[in-house]
Enzyme design. Structure first.
Site, PDB file in Angstrom:
ATOM      1  N   ASP A  70      -8.342  -9.824   4.706  1.00 52.71           N
ATOM      2  CA  ASP A  70      -9.411 -10.741   4.331  1.00 52.71           C
ATOM      3  C   ASP A  70      -9.901 -10.279   2.966  1.00 52.71           C
ATOM      4  O   ASP A  70     -10.200  -9.099   2.779  1.00 52.71           O
ATOM      5  CB  ASP A  70     -10.502 -10.605   5.404  1.00 52.71           C
ATOM      6  CG  ASP A  70     -11.744 -11.441   5.127  1.00 52.71           C
ATOM      7  OD1 ASP A  70     -12.198 -12.113   6.060  1.00 52.71           O
ATOM      8  OD2 ASP A  70     -12.256 -11.403   3.993  1.00 52.71           O
ATOM      9  N   ASP A  73     -13.242  -8.426   3.199  1.00 46.15           N
ATOM     10  CA  ASP A  73     -13.219  -7.081   3.798  1.00 46.15           C
ATOM     11  C   ASP A  73     -12.544  -6.062   2.887  1.00 46.15           C
ATOM     12  O   ASP A  73     -12.796  -4.862   2.982  1.00 46.15           O
ATOM     13  CB  ASP A  73     -12.452  -7.102   5.127  1.00 46.15           C
ATOM     14  CG  ASP A  73     -13.182  -7.888   6.201  1.00 46.15           C
ATOM     15  OD1 ASP A  73     -14.367  -8.193   5.980  1.00 46.15           O
ATOM     16  OD2 ASP A  73     -12.580  -8.190   7.234  1.00 46.15           O
ATOM     17  N   CYS A  98     -12.400 -11.761 -23.275  1.00 48.16           N
ATOM     18  CA  CYS A  98     -11.108 -12.231 -22.745  1.00 48.16           C
ATOM     19  C   CYS A  98     -11.159 -13.752 -22.629  1.00 48.16           C
ATOM     20  O   CYS A  98     -10.230 -14.461 -23.011  1.00 48.16           O
ATOM     21  CB  CYS A  98     -10.844 -11.647 -21.357  1.00 48.16           C
ATOM     22  SG  CYS A  98     -10.906  -9.860 -21.257  1.00 48.16           S
ATOM     23  N   HIS A 102      -8.539 -16.699 -23.681  1.00 44.32           N
ATOM     24  CA  HIS A 102      -7.662 -17.076 -22.569  1.00 44.32           C
ATOM     25  C   HIS A 102      -8.261 -18.112 -21.627  1.00 44.32           C
ATOM     26  O   HIS A 102      -7.551 -18.628 -20.767  1.00 44.32           O
ATOM     27  CB  HIS A 102      -7.278 -15.832 -21.752  1.00 44.32           C
ATOM     28  CG  HIS A 102      -6.497 -14.817 -22.539  1.00 44.32           C
ATOM     29  ND1 HIS A 102      -5.189 -15.003 -22.892  1.00 44.32           N
ATOM     30  CD2 HIS A 102      -6.860 -13.618 -23.063  1.00 44.32           C
ATOM     31  CE1 HIS A 102      -4.765 -13.942 -23.591  1.00 44.32           C
ATOM     32  NE2 HIS A 102      -5.763 -13.096 -23.707  1.00 44.32           N
ATOM     33  N   CYS A 197      12.252  10.870  -6.190  1.00 45.75           N
ATOM     34  CA  CYS A 197      11.598   9.723  -5.552  1.00 45.75           C
ATOM     35  C   CYS A 197      12.434   9.304  -4.346  1.00 45.75           C
ATOM     36  O   CYS A 197      11.908   9.013  -3.270  1.00 45.75           O
ATOM     37  CB  CYS A 197      11.507   8.544  -6.517  1.00 45.75           C
ATOM     38  SG  CYS A 197      10.727   8.896  -8.095  1.00 45.75           S
ATOM     39  N   CYS A 200      12.240  10.968  -0.644  1.00 48.38           N
ATOM     40  CA  CYS A 200      11.223  10.485   0.295  1.00 48.38           C
ATOM     41  C   CYS A 200      11.351   8.983   0.542  1.00 48.38           C
ATOM     42  O   CYS A 200      11.361   8.530   1.679  1.00 48.38           O
ATOM     43  CB  CYS A 200       9.818  10.774  -0.235  1.00 48.38           C
ATOM     44  SG  CYS A 200       9.344  12.513  -0.127  1.00 48.38           S
ATOM     45  N   HIS A 201      11.403   8.208  -0.532  1.00 47.77           N
ATOM     46  CA  HIS A 201      11.181   6.760  -0.409  1.00 47.77           C
ATOM     47  C   HIS A 201      12.443   5.936  -0.199  1.00 47.77           C
ATOM     48  O   HIS A 201      12.359   4.756   0.087  1.00 47.77           O
ATOM     49  CB  HIS A 201      10.382   6.264  -1.612  1.00 47.77           C
ATOM     50  CG  HIS A 201       9.017   6.887  -1.700  1.00 47.77           C
ATOM     51  ND1 HIS A 201       8.026   6.604  -0.783  1.00 47.77           N
ATOM     52  CD2 HIS A 201       8.493   7.806  -2.549  1.00 47.77           C
ATOM     53  CE1 HIS A 201       6.944   7.313  -1.081  1.00 47.77           C
ATOM     54  NE2 HIS A 201       7.196   8.059  -2.144  1.00 47.77           N
ATOM     55  N   ARG A 238      -0.346   7.185  -9.319  1.00 52.95           N
ATOM     56  CA  ARG A 238       0.412   7.493  -8.089  1.00 52.95           C
ATOM     57  C   ARG A 238       1.718   8.218  -8.417  1.00 52.95           C
ATOM     58  O   ARG A 238       2.099   9.158  -7.733  1.00 52.95           O
ATOM     59  CB  ARG A 238       0.666   6.182  -7.331  1.00 52.95           C
ATOM     60  CG  ARG A 238       1.161   6.322  -5.908  1.00 52.95           C
ATOM     61  CD  ARG A 238       0.291   7.189  -5.053  1.00 52.95           C
ATOM     62  NE  ARG A 238       0.859   8.514  -4.932  1.00 52.95           N
ATOM     63  CZ  ARG A 238       0.275   9.552  -4.365  1.00 52.95           C
ATOM     64  NH1 ARG A 238      -0.919   9.450  -3.836  1.00 52.95           N
ATOM     65  NH2 ARG A 238       0.862  10.710  -4.322  1.00 52.95           N
ATOM     66  N   CYS A 242       2.695  11.964  -7.065  1.00 54.50           N
ATOM     67  CA  CYS A 242       3.944  12.270  -6.350  1.00 54.50           C
ATOM     68  C   CYS A 242       4.679  13.401  -7.053  1.00 54.50           C
ATOM     69  O   CYS A 242       5.151  14.338  -6.404  1.00 54.50           O
ATOM     70  CB  CYS A 242       4.858  11.043  -6.306  1.00 54.50           C
ATOM     71  SG  CYS A 242       4.546   9.954  -4.906  1.00 54.50           S
TER      72      CYS A 242
END
Lengths: 281, 108, 138
Positions: A70, A73, A98, A102, A197, A200-201, A238, A242
């Site tokens: 949602d 939420d 902006c 635009h 990478c 693990c992935h 991220r 990692c």
């Protein structure tokens, strides 16, 4: 003692892996609109043995998943709201916002499905580059910090315009050398732990690394609201996390290496819906 | 005042008289717990929203005392009875004395 | 795998410590409960506490609580450095005596809800939430 304790821990980990694992079969529908969260892998993944690409959402616990269903939420959406204020704010010597160039941000529908891309100068650019180029050249305002709250909120606002649309980055033509560079990084073992990478992935998604349920490391939900930091996290943040966890010296956010890696990882998700801002653990 | 505090509330546009509706609220706030230390080892002082209230046409719906264990970007979901058309008023009280307000009209 | 006597003792001591610790942290929670109830007796049941069995991250754990006929509900996290979480006071226009929020849990622990009922009595519910610590930081 130490050795036995370690053995016990390993045995426990193995047990965890055995009882759970894999992606769940729940349906990801945001405000009732169904996302493509599992689909056939793009052709270039044929050699990896992965035939289905899966959104990271399927690897999360139900309560984390629920927060993304949602758009109210979803705590990441407060920052999308904040970015809407930035969108309309005049900043810099040129007296522009902006919006003054635009107009409606909805015009960027579809843009994030094509990012990163190679620009007219032959440079690989990501969304943060486009935003800062606008700010410094056309608004004559200061650059935003790569993983700063204002920058990632704006990236989330722009990416959110493509919610539900499948990722479709180009990997051929001018993009090919960058894609190859990113691919090589993806399979390079970094750090004292000598982990790539792929370790693990690609080879272990669905398994647990300690208590972390490994996903395919897809980027279609970025910037992602991470419960751990309780804010929007950039792709480069991220990546850095990692690589640091492999106990390596990592590349910088906004480095050419991470741009190339971003392109390659995005291409592994070609076909998955844009989910930005996703909610992860 | 904490930087860039932004409230979001979700209220249906209309309801029938006497209907019970669900309200959701979210506000951007770091909710600094007072338990964390900075890089030089000094305790970062507590700075949270300590109270949230929701009223409808001057009558109280809910009054919440908040402690540092409430997560960053506080979220609440609760129900209200709508006796007539009017306005919901949402108020968040910050430790530093700032007050953040938001209101939403509802028709019957 | 065989453990020597010394190792077994060490493990036992660790286990004993783990069972002793909750008493210490629960004292603060008991104080908070006494302040809310004024020392009155608290009955078990009559309060619905909705909390995940396993929270993926202790920073944001969704918790819902409801209690029929309550005028106020106190929410506590017994294992946090300070156990207080929130107190819901329901006004005349409350559509139900229920509310949900997202809370911080410092580790695996009991979440406790105490409801003050309209007749002046108190009821409680508690639930253990396991907080996992992932392998991947930052």
């Amino acid at each position: 003692m130490k050795f036995k304790a370690l053995t016990a821990v390993v045995a426990l980990c193995a047990a965890t892996t055995a009882y759970a694992g894999g992606a769940d079969d729940d349906v990801l529908a945001i405000d009732g609109e169904e996302m493509i969260s599992k689909t056939d892998a793009p052709a270039h993944l044929a050699e990896t043995g992965i035939d289905t690409i899966i959104s990271g959402w399927h690897f999360r616990e139900d309560d984390t998943q629920a927060m993304q269903l949602d758009t109210f939420d979803n705590p990441g959406m407060i920052f999308v709201d904040q970015a809407m204020d930035s969108w309309n704010t005049v900043e810099g010597e040129a007296g522009e916002s902006c919006a003054s160039c635009h107009g409606d941000v909805a015009e960027f529908e579809g843009l994030s499905t094509k990012m990163p891309k190679v620009d007219e100068d032959g440079k690989l650019v990501v969304m943060e580059d486009l935003i800062n180029e606008c700010r410094t050249e056309r608004m004559q305002a200061n650059e935003w910090k790569w993983s700063g709250g204002t920058m990632q909120a704006m990236v989330a606002l722009i990416n959110h315009q493509s919610l539900g649309m499948p990722m479709d980055v180009a990997i051929d033509g001018a993009a090919a050398p960058f894609w190859e560079q990113g691919k090589e990084m993806y399979y390079t073992r970094y750090g004292q732990l000598e982990l790539s990478c792929a370790n693990c992935h690609e080879q272990n998604y669905g398994n647990y690394i300690r208590a972390d349920h490994l996903s395919q490391g897809q980027t279609n939900g970025f910037p992602t609201y991470r419960l751990k930091q309780a804010k929007l996290i950039s792709k480069h943040n991220r990546f850095r996390g990692c690589i640091r966890d492999t106990r390596a010296e990592t590349f910088a956010e906004g480095s050419d290496e991470f741009r190339a890696l971003e392109l390659y990882v995005a291409s592994r998700g070609n076909g998955l819906s844009v989910e930005a801002p996703a909610v992860r653990q | 005042m904490a930087d860039g505090v932004k409230p979001r509330v979700k209220v249906p546009k209309s309801a029938s008289a006497g209907e019970v509706i669900t309200l959701k609220t979210l506000i951007s706030h770091p909710m600094e717990s007072g338990q964390r230390k900075d890089s030089s080892g000094n305790v970062i002082p507590r700075s949270i929203i300590n109270r949230f209230t929701c009223d409808f046409n001057g009558q109280n719906v809910i009054d919440i005392t908040m402690q540092p264990a409430i997560s960053t970007n506080p979220y609440f979901e609760f129900d209200a009875t709508v006796p007539e058309a009017g306005e919901f008023k949402f108020t968040w009280y910050d430790d530093d004395g700032s007050v953040y307000e938001e209101s939403k009209k509802i028709s019957v | 795998m065989d453990f020597t006597r010394r190792e077994t003792l060490a493990l036992g001591a660790g286990a004993a410590l783990m069972t002793v610790l909750p008493f210490r942290v629960n004292a603060a929670a008991d104080d908070a409960i006494n302040e809310f109830t004024g020392g009155a007796a608290v009955a078990d049941g009559g309060v619905d506490l909705d909390a995940p069995e396993i929270a993926e991250n202790g920073n944001t754990v969704p918790i819902g609580v409801s209690a029929e006929g309550a005028t106020a509900i106190l929410l506590l996290a017994a294992g946090n450095p300070t156990p207080g979480v929130a107190t819901y006071n329901f006004g005349p226009l409350a559509g139900s005596t229920a509310a949900s929020t997202r809370i911080r849990l410092a580790g695996t622990q009991d979440v406790i809800a105490i409801a003050k009922l309209a007749d002046g009595s108190f009821a409680r519910a508690s639930k253990t939430v396991k907080v996992t610590i992932g392998g991947c930081g930052g």
